[in-house]
Design an enzyme around this catalytic site. Structure first.
Site, PDB file in Angstrom:
ATOM      1  N   ARG A 147      40.749  41.086  37.304  1.00 35.06           N
ATOM      2  CA  ARG A 147      41.528  39.955  36.783  1.00 35.06           C
ATOM      3  C   ARG A 147      42.981  40.037  37.223  1.00 35.06           C
ATOM      4  NH1 ARG A 147      38.552  37.709  32.567  1.00 35.06           N
ATOM      5  NH2 ARG A 147      40.010  36.014  32.680  1.00 35.06           N
ATOM      6  N   ARG A 160      46.950  34.904  34.232  1.00 33.80           N
ATOM      7  CA  ARG A 160      48.070  34.330  33.478  1.00 33.80           C
ATOM      8  C   ARG A 160      49.281  35.246  33.318  1.00 33.80           C
ATOM      9  NH1 ARG A 160      44.717  32.298  28.469  1.00 33.80           N
ATOM     10  NH2 ARG A 160      43.479  34.062  29.163  1.00 33.80           N
ATOM     11  N   ARG A 216      48.715  26.958  38.065  1.00 34.95           N
ATOM     12  CA  ARG A 216      47.784  26.567  37.012  1.00 34.95           C
ATOM     13  C   ARG A 216      48.335  25.401  36.191  1.00 34.95           C
ATOM     14  NH1 ARG A 216      45.273  25.158  33.385  1.00 34.95           N
ATOM     15  NH2 ARG A 216      43.982  26.317  31.900  1.00 34.95           N
ATOM     16  N   ASP A 257      35.378  32.093  38.566  1.00 32.25           N
ATOM     17  CA  ASP A 257      34.995  32.627  37.261  1.00 32.25           C
ATOM     18  C   ASP A 257      33.492  32.830  37.247  1.00 32.25           C
ATOM     19  OD1 ASP A 257      36.123  33.100  34.370  1.00 32.25           O
ATOM     20  OD2 ASP A 257      34.173  32.155  34.137  1.00 32.25           O
ATOM     21  N   TYR A 308      26.786  34.207  26.785  1.00 32.44           N
ATOM     22  CA  TYR A 308      27.516  32.958  26.496  1.00 32.44           C
ATOM     23  C   TYR A 308      26.563  31.777  26.373  1.00 32.44           C
ATOM     24  CZ  TYR A 308      31.890  35.358  27.597  1.00 32.44           C
ATOM     25  OH  TYR A 308      32.959  36.220  27.591  1.00 32.44           O
TER      26      TYR A 308
HETATM   27  O1  CP3 Z   1      39.571  39.184  38.842  1.00 26.04           O
HETATM   28  C1  CP3 Z   1      40.123  38.166  39.271  1.00 26.04           C
HETATM   29  O2  CP3 Z   1      41.367  38.060  39.395  1.00 26.04           O
HETATM   30  C2  CP3 Z   1      39.235  37.022  39.757  1.00 26.04           C
HETATM   31  C3  CP3 Z   1      39.044  35.958  38.842  1.00 26.04           C
HETATM   32  C4  CP3 Z   1      38.183  36.097  37.594  1.00 26.04           C
HETATM   33  C5  CP3 Z   1      38.358  35.222  36.476  1.00 26.04           C
HETATM   34  N1  CP3 Z   1      37.369  35.488  35.580  1.00 26.04           N
HETATM   35  C6  CP3 Z   1      39.419  34.212  36.353  1.00 26.04           C
HETATM   36  C7  CP3 Z   1      39.747  33.640  35.036  1.00 26.04           C
HETATM   37  C8  CP3 Z   1      37.092  36.931  37.309  1.00 26.04           C
HETATM   38  C9  CP3 Z   1      36.503  38.064  38.138  1.00 26.04           C
HETATM   39  C10 CP3 Z   1      36.583  36.527  36.039  1.00 26.04           C
HETATM   40  C11 CP3 Z   1      35.403  37.160  35.420  1.00 26.04           C
HETATM   41  C12 CP3 Z   1      35.038  36.812  34.040  1.00 26.04           C
HETATM   42  N2  CP3 Z   1      35.170  35.599  33.387  1.00 26.04           N
HETATM   43  C13 CP3 Z   1      34.369  37.698  33.154  1.00 26.04           C
HETATM   44  C14 CP3 Z   1      33.931  39.106  33.497  1.00 26.04           C
HETATM   45  C15 CP3 Z   1      35.080  40.056  33.497  1.00 26.04           C
HETATM   46  C16 CP3 Z   1      35.715  40.295  32.170  1.00 26.04           C
HETATM   47  O3  CP3 Z   1      36.943  40.041  32.073  1.00 26.04           O
HETATM   48  O4  CP3 Z   1      35.053  40.769  31.260  1.00 26.04           O
HETATM   49  C17 CP3 Z   1      34.161  37.015  31.944  1.00 26.04           C
HETATM   50  C18 CP3 Z   1      33.488  37.579  30.699  1.00 26.04           C
HETATM   51  C19 CP3 Z   1      34.664  35.706  32.105  1.00 26.04           C
HETATM   52  C20 CP3 Z   1      34.628  34.587  31.119  1.00 26.04           C
HETATM   53  C21 CP3 Z   1      35.985  34.071  30.839  1.00 26.04           C
HETATM   54  N3  CP3 Z   1      36.701  33.230  31.680  1.00 26.04           N
HETATM   55  C22 CP3 Z   1      36.788  34.282  29.683  1.00 26.04           C
HETATM   56  C23 CP3 Z   1      36.378  35.122  28.489  1.00 26.04           C
HETATM   57  C24 CP3 Z   1      37.991  33.569  29.871  1.00 26.04           C
HETATM   58  C25 CP3 Z   1      39.142  33.392  28.909  1.00 26.04           C
HETATM   59  C26 CP3 Z   1      39.875  34.577  28.518  1.00 26.04           C
HETATM   60  C27 CP3 Z   1      40.653  35.246  29.614  1.00 26.04           C
HETATM   61  O5  CP3 Z   1      40.529  36.486  29.725  1.00 26.04           O
HETATM   62  O6  CP3 Z   1      41.415  34.598  30.352  1.00 26.04           O
HETATM   63  C28 CP3 Z   1      37.926  32.954  31.142  1.00 26.04           C
HETATM   64  C29 CP3 Z   1      38.948  32.116  31.782  1.00 26.04           C
HETATM   65  C30 CP3 Z   1      39.566  32.683  33.003  1.00 26.04           C
HETATM   66  N4  CP3 Z   1      38.873  33.254  34.044  1.00 26.04           N
HETATM   67  C31 CP3 Z   1      40.951  32.671  33.338  1.00 26.04           C
HETATM   68  C32 CP3 Z   1      41.069  33.263  34.606  1.00 26.04           C
HETATM   69  C33 CP3 Z   1      42.322  33.448  35.411  1.00 26.04           C
HETATM   70  C34 CP3 Z   1      42.074  32.071  32.503  1.00 26.04           C
HETATM   71  C35 CP3 Z   1      41.957  30.593  32.627  1.00 26.04           C
HETATM   72  C36 CP3 Z   1      43.271  29.866  32.503  1.00 26.04           C
HETATM   73  O7  CP3 Z   1      44.113  29.962  33.416  1.00 26.04           O
HETATM   74  O8  CP3 Z   1      43.391  29.146  31.523  1.00 26.04           O
END
Ligand code: CP3
Length: 354
Positions: free
Chosen positions: A35, A39, A48, A84, A160
């Site tokens: 990640r 943000r 964003r 994502d 989910y």
């Molecule tokens: O690693 C990276 O930089 C690549 C991008 C990436 C995102 N999500 C971008 C994202 C990756 C590899 C993920 C994986 C992901 N998404 C997982 C597995 C890894 C983990 O963290 O456990 C899971 C469970 C998700 C589901 C998800 N997507 C959640 C729970 C959330 C919200 C909470 C959070 O941590 O941000 C997202 C949204 C999300 N995915 C954002 C980003 C940058 C934030 C969205 C925004 O900008 O509003």
């Protein structure tokens, strides 16, 4: 981890990562962060702010820009596709929204719902993912920076889909495992097909390493993990085929399943911070490499303290076949950018120290 004796043989970031994944000698561990595009970065928040999260994932130019930001702004040594785990899911015929995590309009609770799911070809349903990878691979070629693709693992996607949204305990999912196992089994089977096709297409589009995120599999006890998760990982690892691109397996909250993770067929196990790396290496021997595993909250420490912890982590990682420096989970939005920079800088400095 075996170190190269010859200091003159400085590796490219791509070689360093691929070699660490395969357990071959390296000059120092490679470093990147789960990640890492997100943000906590002001540059990410700027892009964003112009668009919704899902639009950002579909917009090739912006997604490429955001994927590259961690290279330019925090010194990461690998790029992970900006997307994502839920991006390929709507093409199954499921309505998904992000608030900010995935929210499913109609949670899956019956066999009839599973049977109605479509079996999409990701190349057709989410072509932009592969276009982002192709552009990134071209951009990164001259700098020899490796490109990482990823997918959610079936159990975490099912978590989910069944629960409907994120939850601390995923009670609906865990109840289904006992009360309606045939529904969960059928759902996971559909998701295995999707994940294999999706990762295969990512490798074809230029991903040099792929990571499977099973964030919620650690919620299961050891017996249930072996019954419900391990066979799914093994099937994915076998169907992807070896030798094409190393496979990294992340399991959240999984210190009790490290041995089972090592039987998955993955090349690298990405461990969360609740397990000691040297201890994990002793438990699994030289079958696989390890990735991790600093507590993401430790990036709020002063830079000198972060550097001390990186050195300790690298020392523990030497007990493993290979070690990729990373966090134990994703970078949190509240993380100071300085802390992330201190993490990568300390990793780079290991080369001169050893
Ligand atoms: O690693 C990276 O930089 C690549 C991008 C990436 C995102 N999500 C971008 C994202 C990756 C590899 C993920 C994986 C992901 N998404 C997982 C597995 C890894 C983990 O963290 O456990 C899971 C469970 C998700 C589901 C998800 N997507 C959640 C729970 C959330 C919200 C909470 C959070 O941590 O941000 C997202 C949204 C999300 N995915 C954002 C980003 C940058 C934030 C969205 C925004 O900008 O509003």
């Amino acid at each position: 981890m075996r170190l190269l004796r010859e200091p003159a043989t400085e590796l490219t970031p791509t070689d360093r990562l691929l070699r660490a994944c395969r357990g071959e000698p390296v000059d120092r561990p490679p470093v990147w962060l789960m990640r890492q595009a997100g943000r906590y970065l002001p540059e990410y928040r700027r892009v964003r702010g112009e668009t919704s999260f899902l639009e950002l994932c579909r917009d090739v130019d912006r997604a490429v820009e955001v994927s590259l930001q961690p290279i330019e702004h925090v010194g990461s040594e690998a790029v992970i596709l900006f997307s994502d785990i839920f991006v390929p899911v709507p093409s199954l015929g499921v309505e998904v929204d992000f608030r900010p995590g995935p929210v499913v309009a109609e949670p899956i609770r019956s066999l009839a719902q599973v049977e109605r799911l479509r079996a999409p070809d990701p190349r057709e349903s989410v072509p932009f993912v592969f276009e982002i990878l192709r552009v990134l691979r071209r951009e990164l070629a001259s700098r020899q920076i490796p490109l990482i693709g990823f997918s959610g693992a079936p159990f975490t996607l099912a978590a989910y889909l069944v629960e409907g949204r994120g939850s601390p305990q995923f009670g609906a999912l865990r109840r289904m495992l006992y009360a309606a196992p045939e529904v969960l089994r059928a759902l996971q089977a559909r998701l295995v097909d999707l994940v294999v096709r999706y990762l295969d297409a990512q490798i074809e589009a230029g991903a040099q390493v792929v990571q499977l995120f099973d964030t919620w599999a650690g919620l299961l006890g050891p017996g249930e993990y072996r019954e419900w998760v391990l066979p799914v990982h093994r099937e994915i690892a076998a169907k992807l085929g070896r030798g094409r691109a190393p496979l990294i397996l992340f399991v959240g909250g999984g210190p009790h399943v490290v041995e089972a993770m090592a039987e998955s067929g993955a090349d690298v196990l990405s461990l969360d911070w609740r397990v000691d790396l040297a201890d994990a290496a002793r438990r699994i021997g030289s079958r696989v490499s390890l990735q991790g595993n600093l507590d993401p909250c430790a990036l709020s420490a002063p830079p000198a303290e972060i550097a001390r912890r990186v050195r300790a982590l690298a020392a523990a990682g030497r007990a493993a076949r290979g070690h990729v420096l990373n966090l134990g989970h994703g970078v949190l939005p509240e993380t100071p950018v300085e802390g992330v920079r201190a993490f990568t800088a300390a990793a780079r400095a290991l080369g001169s120290a050893t």
